[in-house]
Design a protein around this motif. Structure first.
Motif, PDB file in Angstrom:
ATOM      1  N   ALA A  23       0.773  -1.346   0.048  1.00  0.00           N
ATOM      2  CA  ALA A  23      -0.005   0.055   0.036  1.00  0.00           C
ATOM      3  C   ALA A  23       0.785   1.189  -0.005  1.00  0.00           C
ATOM      4  O   ALA A  23       0.647   2.291  -0.814  1.00  0.00           O
ATOM      5  CB  ALA A  23      -0.977   0.027   1.237  1.00  0.00           C
ATOM      6  N   ASP A  24       1.922   1.248   0.962  1.00  0.00           N
ATOM      7  CA  ASP A  24       2.803   2.359   0.755  1.00  0.00           C
ATOM      8  C   ASP A  24       3.527   2.584  -0.356  1.00  0.00           C
ATOM      9  O   ASP A  24       3.868   3.754  -0.962  1.00  0.00           O
ATOM     10  CB  ASP A  24       3.923   1.986   1.949  1.00  0.00           C
ATOM     11  N   LEU A  25       3.759   1.552  -1.365  1.00  0.00           N
ATOM     12  CA  LEU A  25       4.415   1.456  -2.727  1.00  0.00           C
ATOM     13  C   LEU A  25       3.155   2.211  -3.605  1.00  0.00           C
ATOM     14  O   LEU A  25       3.788   2.242  -4.807  1.00  0.00           O
ATOM     15  CB  LEU A  25       4.954   0.170  -2.956  1.00  0.00           C
ATOM     16  N   GLY A  26       1.870   2.322  -3.358  1.00  0.00           N
ATOM     17  CA  GLY A  26       1.201   3.076  -4.277  1.00  0.00           C
ATOM     18  C   GLY A  26       0.182   1.835  -4.844  1.00  0.00           C
ATOM     19  O   GLY A  26      -0.567   2.259  -5.773  1.00  0.00           O
ATOM     20  N   PHE A  27       0.065   0.786  -4.531  1.00  0.00           N
ATOM     21  CA  PHE A  27      -0.647  -0.311  -5.116  1.00  0.00           C
ATOM     22  C   PHE A  27      -1.921  -0.078  -4.299  1.00  0.00           C
ATOM     23  O   PHE A  27      -2.366   0.053  -2.989  1.00  0.00           O
ATOM     24  CB  PHE A  27      -0.116  -1.767  -4.744  1.00  0.00           C
ATOM     25  N   GLN A  28      -3.119   0.050  -4.880  1.00  0.00           N
ATOM     26  CA  GLN A  28      -4.499  -0.193  -4.258  1.00  0.00           C
ATOM     27  C   GLN A  28      -4.714  -1.691  -4.172  1.00  0.00           C
ATOM     28  O   GLN A  28      -4.886  -2.464  -5.039  1.00  0.00           O
ATOM     29  CB  GLN A  28      -5.533   0.289  -5.111  1.00  0.00           C
ATOM     30  N   LEU A  29      -4.835  -2.187  -2.871  1.00  0.00           N
ATOM     31  CA  LEU A  29      -5.315  -3.423  -2.679  1.00  0.00           C
ATOM     32  C   LEU A  29      -6.766  -3.444  -2.197  1.00  0.00           C
ATOM     33  O   LEU A  29      -7.423  -2.885  -1.742  1.00  0.00           O
ATOM     34  CB  LEU A  29      -4.332  -4.012  -1.122  1.00  0.00           C
ATOM     35  N   THR A  30      -7.411  -4.644  -2.652  1.00  0.00           N
ATOM     36  CA  THR A  30      -8.835  -5.013  -2.357  1.00  0.00           C
ATOM     37  C   THR A  30      -8.608  -5.365  -0.883  1.00  0.00           C
ATOM     38  O   THR A  30      -7.595  -5.562  -0.376  1.00  0.00           O
ATOM     39  CB  THR A  30      -9.040  -6.219  -3.243  1.00  0.00           C
ATOM     40  N   ALA A  31      -9.831  -5.191  -0.090  1.00  0.00           N
ATOM     41  CA  ALA A  31     -10.083  -5.592   1.154  1.00  0.00           C
ATOM     42  C   ALA A  31      -9.699  -7.026   1.433  1.00  0.00           C
ATOM     43  O   ALA A  31      -9.796  -7.804   0.570  1.00  0.00           O
ATOM     44  CB  ALA A  31     -11.763  -5.468   1.381  1.00  0.00           C
ATOM     45  N   ARG A  32      -9.184  -7.357   2.646  1.00  0.00           N
ATOM     46  CA  ARG A  32      -8.780  -8.619   3.041  1.00  0.00           C
ATOM     47  C   ARG A  32      -9.708  -9.656   2.924  1.00  0.00           C
ATOM     48  O   ARG A  32     -11.050  -9.540   3.367  1.00  0.00           O
ATOM     49  CB  ARG A  32      -8.377  -8.488   4.455  1.00  0.00           C
ATOM     50  N   GLY A  33      -9.397 -10.716   1.995  1.00  0.00           N
ATOM     51  CA  GLY A  33     -10.179 -11.842   1.783  1.00  0.00           C
ATOM     52  C   GLY A  33     -10.034 -12.915   2.574  1.00  0.00           C
ATOM     53  O   GLY A  33      -8.931 -13.338   3.130  1.00  0.00           O
ATOM     54  N   TYR A  34     -11.053 -13.848   3.064  1.00  0.00           N
ATOM     55  CA  TYR A  34     -10.904 -14.905   3.940  1.00  0.00           C
ATOM     56  C   TYR A  34     -11.373 -16.135   3.165  1.00  0.00           C
ATOM     57  O   TYR A  34     -12.479 -16.278   3.029  1.00  0.00           O
ATOM     58  CB  TYR A  34     -11.598 -14.736   5.293  1.00  0.00           C
ATOM     59  N   HIS A  35     -10.478 -17.059   2.567  1.00  0.00           N
ATOM     60  CA  HIS A  35     -10.832 -18.196   2.051  1.00  0.00           C
ATOM     61  C   HIS A  35     -11.495 -19.168   2.846  1.00  0.00           C
ATOM     62  O   HIS A  35     -10.888 -19.340   4.167  1.00  0.00           O
ATOM     63  CB  HIS A  35      -9.622 -18.738   1.191  1.00  0.00           C
ATOM     64  N   SER A  36     -12.289 -19.761   2.293  1.00  0.00           N
ATOM     65  CA  SER A  36     -12.907 -21.027   2.876  1.00  0.00           C
ATOM     66  C   SER A  36     -11.762 -22.160   3.288  1.00  0.00           C
ATOM     67  O   SER A  36     -11.874 -23.012   4.088  1.00  0.00           O
ATOM     68  CB  SER A  36     -14.242 -21.695   2.118  1.00  0.00           C
ATOM     69  N   LEU A  37     -10.947 -22.161   2.561  1.00  0.00           N
ATOM     70  CA  LEU A  37      -9.684 -23.191   3.014  1.00  0.00           C
ATOM     71  C   LEU A  37      -8.677 -22.885   3.934  1.00  0.00           C
ATOM     72  O   LEU A  37      -7.953 -23.723   4.433  1.00  0.00           O
ATOM     73  CB  LEU A  37      -8.874 -23.176   1.491  1.00  0.00           C
ATOM     74  N   GLY A  38      -9.011 -21.454   4.456  1.00  0.00           N
ATOM     75  CA  GLY A  38      -8.084 -21.287   5.493  1.00  0.00           C
ATOM     76  C   GLY A  38      -6.845 -20.394   5.155  1.00  0.00           C
ATOM     77  O   GLY A  38      -5.896 -20.321   6.056  1.00  0.00           O
ATOM     78  N   SER A  39      -6.994 -19.681   4.221  1.00  0.00           N
ATOM     79  CA  SER A  39      -6.010 -18.470   3.961  1.00  0.00           C
ATOM     80  C   SER A  39      -6.589 -17.123   3.893  1.00  0.00           C
ATOM     81  O   SER A  39      -8.050 -17.025   3.653  1.00  0.00           O
ATOM     82  CB  SER A  39      -5.431 -18.817   2.635  1.00  0.00           C
ATOM     83  N   ILE A  40      -5.888 -16.167   3.881  1.00  0.00           N
ATOM     84  CA  ILE A  40      -6.259 -14.765   3.791  1.00  0.00           C
ATOM     85  C   ILE A  40      -5.539 -14.109   2.447  1.00  0.00           C
ATOM     86  O   ILE A  40      -4.453 -14.835   2.013  1.00  0.00           O
ATOM     87  CB  ILE A  40      -6.049 -14.023   5.092  1.00  0.00           C
ATOM     88  N   ASN A  41      -6.051 -13.173   1.789  1.00  0.00           N
ATOM     89  CA  ASN A  41      -5.411 -12.276   0.840  1.00  0.00           C
ATOM     90  C   ASN A  41      -5.754 -11.054   0.666  1.00  0.00           C
ATOM     91  O   ASN A  41      -6.887 -10.483   1.099  1.00  0.00           O
ATOM     92  CB  ASN A  41      -5.706 -13.306  -0.602  1.00  0.00           C
ATOM     93  N   HIS A  42      -4.981 -10.221  -0.203  1.00  0.00           N
ATOM     94  CA  HIS A  42      -5.170  -9.012  -0.671  1.00  0.00           C
ATOM     95  C   HIS A  42      -4.894  -9.023  -2.581  1.00  0.00           C
ATOM     96  O   HIS A  42      -3.808  -9.746  -2.445  1.00  0.00           O
ATOM     97  CB  HIS A  42      -4.420  -7.778  -0.201  1.00  0.00           C
ATOM     98  N   LEU A  43      -5.408  -8.326  -3.172  1.00  0.00           N
ATOM     99  CA  LEU A  43      -5.223  -8.427  -4.448  1.00  0.00           C
ATOM    100  C   LEU A  43      -4.944  -7.163  -4.937  1.00  0.00           C
ATOM    101  O   LEU A  43      -5.453  -6.036  -4.549  1.00  0.00           O
ATOM    102  CB  LEU A  43      -6.384  -8.932  -5.413  1.00  0.00           C
ATOM    103  N   ALA A  44      -3.831  -6.914  -5.884  1.00  0.00           N
ATOM    104  CA  ALA A  44      -3.610  -5.593  -6.797  1.00  0.00           C
ATOM    105  C   ALA A  44      -3.970  -5.989  -8.031  1.00  0.00           C
ATOM    106  O   ALA A  44      -3.425  -6.735  -8.733  1.00  0.00           O
ATOM    107  CB  ALA A  44      -2.231  -5.252  -6.677  1.00  0.00           C
ATOM    108  N   MET A  45      -5.062  -5.514  -8.592  1.00  0.00           N
ATOM    109  CA  MET A  45      -5.799  -5.836 -10.036  1.00  0.00           C
ATOM    110  C   MET A  45      -5.393  -5.067 -11.099  1.00  0.00           C
ATOM    111  O   MET A  45      -4.960  -3.763 -10.807  1.00  0.00           O
ATOM    112  CB  MET A  45      -7.081  -5.650  -9.663  1.00  0.00           C
ATOM    113  N   VAL A  46      -5.051  -5.670 -12.100  1.00  0.00           N
ATOM    114  CA  VAL A  46      -4.919  -5.007 -13.458  1.00  0.00           C
ATOM    115  C   VAL A  46      -5.819  -5.944 -14.428  1.00  0.00           C
ATOM    116  O   VAL A  46      -6.365  -6.850 -14.099  1.00  0.00           O
ATOM    117  CB  VAL A  46      -3.554  -5.209 -13.951  1.00  0.00           C
ATOM    118  N   PRO A  47      -5.951  -5.261 -15.630  1.00  0.00           N
ATOM    119  CA  PRO A  47      -7.138  -5.722 -16.603  1.00  0.00           C
ATOM    120  C   PRO A  47      -6.537  -7.236 -16.779  1.00  0.00           C
ATOM    121  O   PRO A  47      -5.638  -7.654 -17.469  1.00  0.00           O
ATOM    122  CB  PRO A  47      -6.941  -5.030 -17.631  1.00  0.00           C
TER     123      PRO A  47
END
Length: 260
Positions: A23-47
């Motif tokens: 985030a400090d580097l200027g990437f827009q991250l999606t809100a934290r995701g919580y997978h049903s498998l037991g992991s978490i994530n943030h995404l930096a999206m491009v087309p």
């Protein structure tokens, strides 16, 4: 010919710090995701693709394959329009894929919570020892690619290349090429598997690993300013329109280039 879905950066149990760096580097991250498998994530999206920060929560269900994967760049994921068809195609081609696996994560869109759903087909570490290689079918792509998530302060617009270190260049290049339905070419001492929008560059190394990735930006000015202000990031100019970022806490090296 297959195309890129996303690349994965494993944060293990350090997601908070990793997300703060990006985030400090200027990437827009999606809100934290919580997978049903037991992991978490943030995404930096491009087309058409994205960079995924993945990790596990501090408590509760924890996804074992994430815990067992190395810190840093650890996953290369291709698109699948039909995970069952992908599984049968890969099996017929002589690979040993795992059967399709279904999972989901909740996403909040316009004040409503919806379920983003996925099916993946994973290859084995014996076949692709550099890291996790798999195919992802998005059952609800409208909950993953949103126009408002595609704009980054640093001008991030593309994922152009992944570098794979190999102890057997010709064999590994042939394996990636067969996986993606194409051929490998020779580029000096490297081998390159070229896909639409992505190059898989295999170089000689002491052990198999995903060694780095090249990201495209509309300009490097904002990224350089942000990186220079961060004690977590080492910045090196590599010539006009190109630079290297090192993030030691994530054992991560990224190349930034001006796209186009």
């Amino acid at each position: 010919m297959d195309t890129l879905d996303h690349i994965v950066i494993n944060t293990l149990m350090g997601m908070d710090a990793a997300a703060s760096i990006f985030a400090d580097l200027g990437f827009q991250l999606t809100a934290r995701g919580y997978h049903s498998l037991g992991s978490i994530n943030h995404l930096a999206m491009v087309p058409g693709s994205y960079l995924e920060l993945v990790g596990v929560p501090a408590s509760g269900k924890q996804r074992q394959e994430v815990l067992e994967s190395p810190l840093g760049l650890s996953g290369l994921v291709f698109k699948s329009a039909d995970s069952d068809a992908t599984y049968y195609r890969l099996t017929a081609a002589g690979f040993a894929p795992q059967p399709p696996l279904s999972f989901s994560r909740p996403v909040e869109i316009d004040g409503e919570t919806v379920e983003a759903k996925f099916r993946t087909v994973r290859l084995t570490g014996a076949e692709f020892p550099a890291g996790r290689v798999y195919f992802c079918e998005h059952l609800t792509p409208q909950y993953v690619w949103r126009d408002e998530w595609l704009v980054h302060d640093n001008g991030f617009v593309s994922i152009d290349e992944i570098v794979v270190e190999s102890t057997d260049l010709d064999a590994d290049a042939a394996r990636y090429a067969a996986l993606c339905g194409t051929t490998a070419s020779v580029d000096g001492e490297a081998r390159v598997v070229a896909l639409p929008g992505l190059a898989i560059r295999l170089v000689a190394g002491e052990r198999p690993r995903f060694a780095g990735a090249t990201l495209g930006f509309t300009s490097l000015d904002v990224l350089k300013a942000r990186a220079s202000a961060s004690p977590e990031v080492a910045w090196s100019d590599d010539g006009p329109g190109r630079a290297t970022l090192g993030i030691a806490s994530l054992d991560l090296t990224l190349t930034a280039r001006v796209a186009g």
